[in-house]
Design a protein around this motif. Structure first.
Motif, PDB file in Angstrom:
ATOM      1  N   LEU A   1       8.147  11.049   3.693  1.00 34.82           N
ATOM      2  CA  LEU A   1       7.438  10.587   4.782  1.00 34.82           C
ATOM      3  C   LEU A   1       7.003   8.813   4.002  1.00 34.82           C
ATOM      4  O   LEU A   1       7.064   8.084   4.972  1.00 34.82           O
ATOM      5  CB  LEU A   1       6.129  11.123   4.931  1.00 34.82           C
ATOM      6  CG  LEU A   1       6.334  12.042   6.058  1.00 34.82           C
ATOM      7  CD1 LEU A   1       5.123  13.132   6.343  1.00 34.82           C
ATOM      8  CD2 LEU A   1       6.965  11.790   7.377  1.00 34.82           C
ATOM      9  N   LEU A   2       6.879   8.992   2.768  1.00 36.18           N
ATOM     10  CA  LEU A   2       6.564   7.488   2.008  1.00 36.18           C
ATOM     11  C   LEU A   2       7.839   6.752   1.831  1.00 36.18           C
ATOM     12  O   LEU A   2       7.743   5.650   1.993  1.00 36.18           O
ATOM     13  CB  LEU A   2       5.979   7.724   0.777  1.00 36.18           C
ATOM     14  CG  LEU A   2       4.568   8.307   0.956  1.00 36.18           C
ATOM     15  CD1 LEU A   2       3.794   8.482  -0.442  1.00 36.18           C
ATOM     16  CD2 LEU A   2       3.589   7.054   1.737  1.00 36.18           C
ATOM     17  N   SER A   3       8.942   7.573   1.646  1.00 31.67           N
ATOM     18  CA  SER A   3      10.063   6.734   1.495  1.00 31.67           C
ATOM     19  C   SER A   3      10.853   6.072   2.656  1.00 31.67           C
ATOM     20  O   SER A   3      11.421   5.046   2.374  1.00 31.67           O
ATOM     21  CB  SER A   3      11.096   7.653   0.727  1.00 31.67           C
ATOM     22  OG  SER A   3      11.573   8.653   1.578  1.00 31.67           O
ATOM     23  N   ARG A   4      10.566   6.691   3.803  1.00 32.09           N
ATOM     24  CA  ARG A   4      11.414   6.109   4.867  1.00 32.09           C
ATOM     25  C   ARG A   4      10.962   4.567   5.322  1.00 32.09           C
ATOM     26  O   ARG A   4      11.817   3.881   5.241  1.00 32.09           O
ATOM     27  CB  ARG A   4      11.024   6.917   6.113  1.00 32.09           C
ATOM     28  CG  ARG A   4      12.035   8.073   6.134  1.00 32.09           C
ATOM     29  CD  ARG A   4      11.843   9.010   7.306  1.00 32.09           C
ATOM     30  NE  ARG A   4      12.891   9.953   7.570  1.00 32.09           N
ATOM     31  CZ  ARG A   4      13.693  10.191   8.825  1.00 32.09           C
ATOM     32  NH1 ARG A   4      12.961   9.603   9.754  1.00 32.09           N
ATOM     33  NH2 ARG A   4      14.417  10.914   8.745  1.00 32.09           N
TER      34      ARG A   4
ATOM     35  N   ARG B   1       0.725  -1.340  -0.131  1.00 35.97           N
ATOM     36  CA  ARG B   1      -0.240  -0.063   0.150  1.00 35.97           C
ATOM     37  C   ARG B   1       0.752   0.950  -0.036  1.00 35.97           C
ATOM     38  O   ARG B   1       0.337   2.347  -0.790  1.00 35.97           O
ATOM     39  CB  ARG B   1      -1.000   0.072   1.221  1.00 35.97           C
ATOM     40  CG  ARG B   1      -1.986  -0.978   1.207  1.00 35.97           C
ATOM     41  CD  ARG B   1      -3.000  -0.987   0.016  1.00 35.97           C
ATOM     42  NE  ARG B   1      -2.450  -1.691  -1.233  1.00 35.97           N
ATOM     43  CZ  ARG B   1      -2.289  -2.878  -1.556  1.00 35.97           C
ATOM     44  NH1 ARG B   1      -2.598  -3.758  -0.892  1.00 35.97           N
ATOM     45  NH2 ARG B   1      -1.747  -3.153  -2.794  1.00 35.97           N
ATOM     46  N   LEU B   2       2.048   1.209   0.774  1.00 36.10           N
ATOM     47  CA  LEU B   2       3.010   2.514   0.737  1.00 36.10           C
ATOM     48  C   LEU B   2       3.455   2.565  -0.673  1.00 36.10           C
ATOM     49  O   LEU B   2       3.693   3.738  -1.077  1.00 36.10           O
ATOM     50  CB  LEU B   2       4.037   2.179   1.600  1.00 36.10           C
ATOM     51  CG  LEU B   2       3.650   2.331   3.175  1.00 36.10           C
ATOM     52  CD1 LEU B   2       4.882   2.200   4.016  1.00 36.10           C
ATOM     53  CD2 LEU B   2       3.479   3.815   3.215  1.00 36.10           C
ATOM     54  N   MET B   3       3.808   1.372  -1.195  1.00 38.76           N
ATOM     55  CA  MET B   3       4.270   1.327  -3.055  1.00 38.76           C
ATOM     56  C   MET B   3       3.437   2.074  -3.776  1.00 38.76           C
ATOM     57  O   MET B   3       3.543   2.885  -4.565  1.00 38.76           O
ATOM     58  CB  MET B   3       4.781   0.034  -3.369  1.00 38.76           C
ATOM     59  CG  MET B   3       5.882  -0.489  -2.525  1.00 38.76           C
ATOM     60  SD  MET B   3       6.357  -2.077  -2.828  1.00 38.76           S
ATOM     61  CE  MET B   3       6.950  -2.059  -4.632  1.00 38.76           C
ATOM     62  N   ASP B   4       1.935   1.516  -3.368  1.00 39.55           N
ATOM     63  CA  ASP B   4       0.973   2.218  -4.288  1.00 39.55           C
ATOM     64  C   ASP B   4       0.651   3.700  -4.035  1.00 39.55           C
ATOM     65  O   ASP B   4       0.450   4.502  -5.037  1.00 39.55           O
ATOM     66  CB  ASP B   4      -0.375   1.459  -3.928  1.00 39.55           C
ATOM     67  CG  ASP B   4      -0.521   0.161  -4.235  1.00 39.55           C
ATOM     68  OD1 ASP B   4       0.172  -0.286  -5.359  1.00 39.55           O
ATOM     69  OD2 ASP B   4      -1.210  -0.571  -3.828  1.00 39.55           O
ATOM     70  N   ALA B   5       0.883   4.096  -2.933  1.00 42.86           N
ATOM     71  CA  ALA B   5       0.778   5.522  -2.469  1.00 42.86           C
ATOM     72  C   ALA B   5       2.079   6.457  -3.239  1.00 42.86           C
ATOM     73  O   ALA B   5       1.667   7.505  -3.638  1.00 42.86           O
ATOM     74  CB  ALA B   5       0.849   5.650  -0.964  1.00 42.86           C
ATOM     75  N   ALA B   6       3.117   5.670  -3.018  1.00 43.36           N
ATOM     76  CA  ALA B   6       4.294   6.460  -3.782  1.00 43.36           C
ATOM     77  C   ALA B   6       4.185   6.458  -5.205  1.00 43.36           C
ATOM     78  O   ALA B   6       4.653   7.438  -5.917  1.00 43.36           O
ATOM     79  CB  ALA B   6       5.488   5.695  -3.506  1.00 43.36           C
TER      80      ALA B   6
END
Length: 98
Positions: free
Chosen positions: A70-73, A19-24
């Motif tokens: 914030l998404l990359s961390r 989901r973080l990858m999708d957001a990125a």
């Protein structure tokens, strides 16, 4: 008739990382849409003006940078855990010789 499949189980860490990858991946698209909003404002009468649009763009730019940071961390940490060999996590060499 086919038998019903068992529900697919995903680990919580894997699900959240995806989901973080999708957001990125969607962040640049959202940024583009947000950047194009002042074009719609300037066509209407009584808009916020050039100064307001400029402030909006700089605030949006800073917001996109912060969101990407914030998404990359967590993504960087998760990918580092995946690519680190087990011997390096235990503190030993790959050859087993310390």
């Amino acid at each position: 008739m086919k038998a019903p499949r068992a529900p697919l189980f995903l680990e919580r860490k894997t699900y959240r990382r995806r989901r973080l990858m999708d957001a990125a991946r969607i962040l640049p698209v959202v940024g583009l849409v947000m950047i194009l909003l002042p074009v719609l404002w300037s066509s209407s009468e009584g808009g916020i003006g050039t100064a307001g649009e400029t402030v909006y763009l700089f605030v949006l730019w800073i917001g996109l940078i912060l969101a990407a940071g914030l998404l990359s961390r967590p993504l960087r940490a998760a990918l580092r855990r995946e690519t680190t060999p087990p011997a390096a996590e235990a503190g030993g060499d790959r050859d087993g010789v310390s």
